[in-house]
Design a protein around this motif. Structure first.
Motif, PDB file in Angstrom:
ATOM      1  N   ASP A   5       6.124  14.878-101.333  1.00 30.27           N
ATOM      2  CA  ASP A   5       5.216  13.733-101.378  1.00 30.27           C
ATOM      3  C   ASP A   5       5.101  13.061-100.017  1.00 30.27           C
ATOM      4  O   ASP A   5       4.028  12.639 -99.593  1.00 30.27           O
ATOM      5  CB  ASP A   5       5.674  12.733-102.441  1.00 30.27           C
ATOM      6  N   ARG A   9       1.622  12.697 -97.838  1.00 26.47           N
ATOM      7  CA  ARG A   9       1.096  11.421 -97.355  1.00 26.47           C
ATOM      8  C   ARG A   9       0.978  11.414 -95.837  1.00 26.47           C
ATOM      9  O   ARG A   9       0.019  10.874 -95.281  1.00 26.47           O
ATOM     10  CB  ARG A   9       1.986  10.266 -97.824  1.00 26.47           C
ATOM     11  N   LEU A 134       1.539  20.041-104.887  1.00 34.46           N
ATOM     12  CA  LEU A 134       0.455  19.105-104.605  1.00 34.46           C
ATOM     13  C   LEU A 134      -0.814  19.815-104.139  1.00 34.46           C
ATOM     14  O   LEU A 134      -1.777  19.159-103.753  1.00 34.46           O
ATOM     15  CB  LEU A 134       0.906  18.088-103.553  1.00 34.46           C
ATOM     16  N   SER A 136      -4.254  22.058-104.481  1.00 30.42           N
ATOM     17  CA  SER A 136      -5.334  22.133-105.473  1.00 30.42           C
ATOM     18  C   SER A 136      -5.327  23.459-106.221  1.00 30.42           C
ATOM     19  O   SER A 136      -5.831  23.551-107.339  1.00 30.42           O
ATOM     20  CB  SER A 136      -6.690  21.931-104.783  1.00 30.42           C
ATOM     21  N   ARG A 204       5.171  18.372-110.948  1.00 36.74           N
ATOM     22  CA  ARG A 204       3.847  18.090-110.386  1.00 36.74           C
ATOM     23  C   ARG A 204       3.431  16.639-110.633  1.00 36.74           C
ATOM     24  O   ARG A 204       2.875  15.976-109.765  1.00 36.74           O
ATOM     25  CB  ARG A 204       2.818  19.047-110.987  1.00 36.74           C
ATOM     26  N   GLN A 205       3.739  16.150-111.831  1.00 37.78           N
ATOM     27  CA  GLN A 205       3.353  14.796-112.203  1.00 37.78           C
ATOM     28  C   GLN A 205       4.063  13.749-111.333  1.00 37.78           C
ATOM     29  O   GLN A 205       3.435  12.805-110.845  1.00 37.78           O
ATOM     30  CB  GLN A 205       3.685  14.558-113.673  1.00 37.78           C
ATOM     31  N   ALA A 208       2.835  13.830-107.732  1.00 38.60           N
ATOM     32  CA  ALA A 208       1.487  13.269-107.664  1.00 38.60           C
ATOM     33  C   ALA A 208       1.505  11.747-107.765  1.00 38.60           C
ATOM     34  O   ALA A 208       0.708  11.059-107.121  1.00 38.60           O
ATOM     35  CB  ALA A 208       0.617  13.856-108.778  1.00 38.60           C
ATOM     36  N   VAL A 211       1.790  10.126-104.337  1.00 40.01           N
ATOM     37  CA  VAL A 211       0.793  10.351-103.291  1.00 40.01           C
ATOM     38  C   VAL A 211      -0.557   9.741-103.657  1.00 40.01           C
ATOM     39  O   VAL A 211      -1.569  10.037-103.041  1.00 40.01           O
ATOM     40  CB  VAL A 211       0.601  11.862-102.975  1.00 40.01           C
ATOM     41  N   THR A 212      -0.573   8.852-104.660  1.00 43.61           N
ATOM     42  CA  THR A 212      -1.804   8.158-104.978  1.00 43.61           C
ATOM     43  C   THR A 212      -2.155   7.224-103.821  1.00 43.61           C
ATOM     44  O   THR A 212      -1.312   6.902-102.982  1.00 43.61           O
ATOM     45  CB  THR A 212      -1.659   7.332-106.265  1.00 43.61           C
TER      46      THR A 212
END
Length: 285
Positions: A5, A9, A134, A136, A204-205, A208, A211-212
């Motif tokens: 993460d 970022r 992270l 796609s 993954r959750q 994620a 990194v919002t």
């Protein structure tokens, strides 16, 4: 402690500050990088892209030059306006990439190498990483196959293996196991299908979640407290990591810690929420 993460970022912030801009100055404390810069100067090139791959950060320059860095335990990238005072002393500087507006400074980054596209593919360990949590194009199926292939390893050790899934570090290792109710010292081949799916899904959750757009501070790459609980209280950010001897946030049992793996990394767990005993009646593969 940089994990996937953090690198994501950092790459996002560096990309926003640098992409599309021309390098006006480059400096480094590393002789191999300085030698490349002497022969094929970085100044004058345009920064085309900044990318994260697991725990690796890649900066692409025009003219087929790629800077690859790994922060390990203590490295960090900072972004400053030109002329702004650095928050760390120059003795910790390893790299500086300057544009007209910004300076990107790498402090205590222990691994930094220049590559071309061809040398990166042929010589670097990066293409051999597992699915990027992270990324796609992350494939849950491939991640499950890679995790199950580590059958004789302890779960938390396997989760740290970047060839299984890229991005998990020591903090997330313990947190993922807790959220899934999996004892970190169990063997991978003792996991049920549901547990494997949970470990991948929560990995993954949780990454994620960190990194919002609200998890960092815009263009700043070196702040932002990691969190996994979703609690508003800053003191309740994590479930078990770093909480040895303190009550479990779910059941009140004392959190335990033990060194694990060849590198003796600290692993935290709740003995009640994550029992080591395997249940014979649970369906396996």
């Amino acid at each position: 402690m940089p994990e996937g993460d953090t690198i994501f970022r950092s790459a996002r912030a560096l990309g926003r500050a640098l992409t599309g801009h021309r390098v006006v100055a480059f400096d480094t404390a590393y002789a191999p990088l300085a030698s490349v810069n002497d022969n094929t100067p970085v100044a004058g090139r345009t920064i085309e892209q900044v990318e994260s791959r697991g725990k690796w950060l890649l900066i692409y320059f025009s003219g087929d030059l790629i800077l690859v860095t790994h922060m390990l335990m203590k490295g960090s990238w900072h972004i400053y306006r030109r002329g702004e005072r650095w928050r760390r002393s120059r003795q910790h500087m390893r790299l500086v990439i300057a544009t007209e507006e910004f300076e990107a400074v790498a402090f205590d980054v222990p691994i930094a190498r220049f590559h071309t596209a061809r040398s990166l593919e042929r010589q670097s360990a990066i293409p051999r990483l597992g699915p990027d949590l992270l990324g796609s194009g992350f494939s849950e199926g491939e991640a499950a196959i890679r995790l199950r292939a580590r059958g004789d390893e302890e779960v938390a050790v396997a989760l740290l293996n970047q060839q299984v899934m890229a991005g998990i570090g020591n903090v997330f290792k313990s947190e993922i196991c807790f959220v899934c109710g999996v004892h970190p010292f169990r063997r991978v081949d003792a996991l049920t299908r549901t547990e494997v799916d949970c470990l991948i899904d929560k990995a993954r959750q949780l990454l994620a979640l960190n990194v919002t757009e609200t998890s960092g501070d815009g263009m700043i790459t070196y702040t932002g407290a990691r969190r996994t609980t979703g609690a508003a209280d800053p003191g309740a950010r994590l479930w078990v990591y770093g909480r040895q001897g303190r009550p479990c946030r779910r059941c009140g049992e004392s959190v335990l810690m033990r060194k694990q793996g060849a590198q003796a990394r600290s692993t935290y767990w709740c003995p009640r929420c994550q029992p080591i005993e395997e249940q014979a009646d649970r369906a396996r593969w």
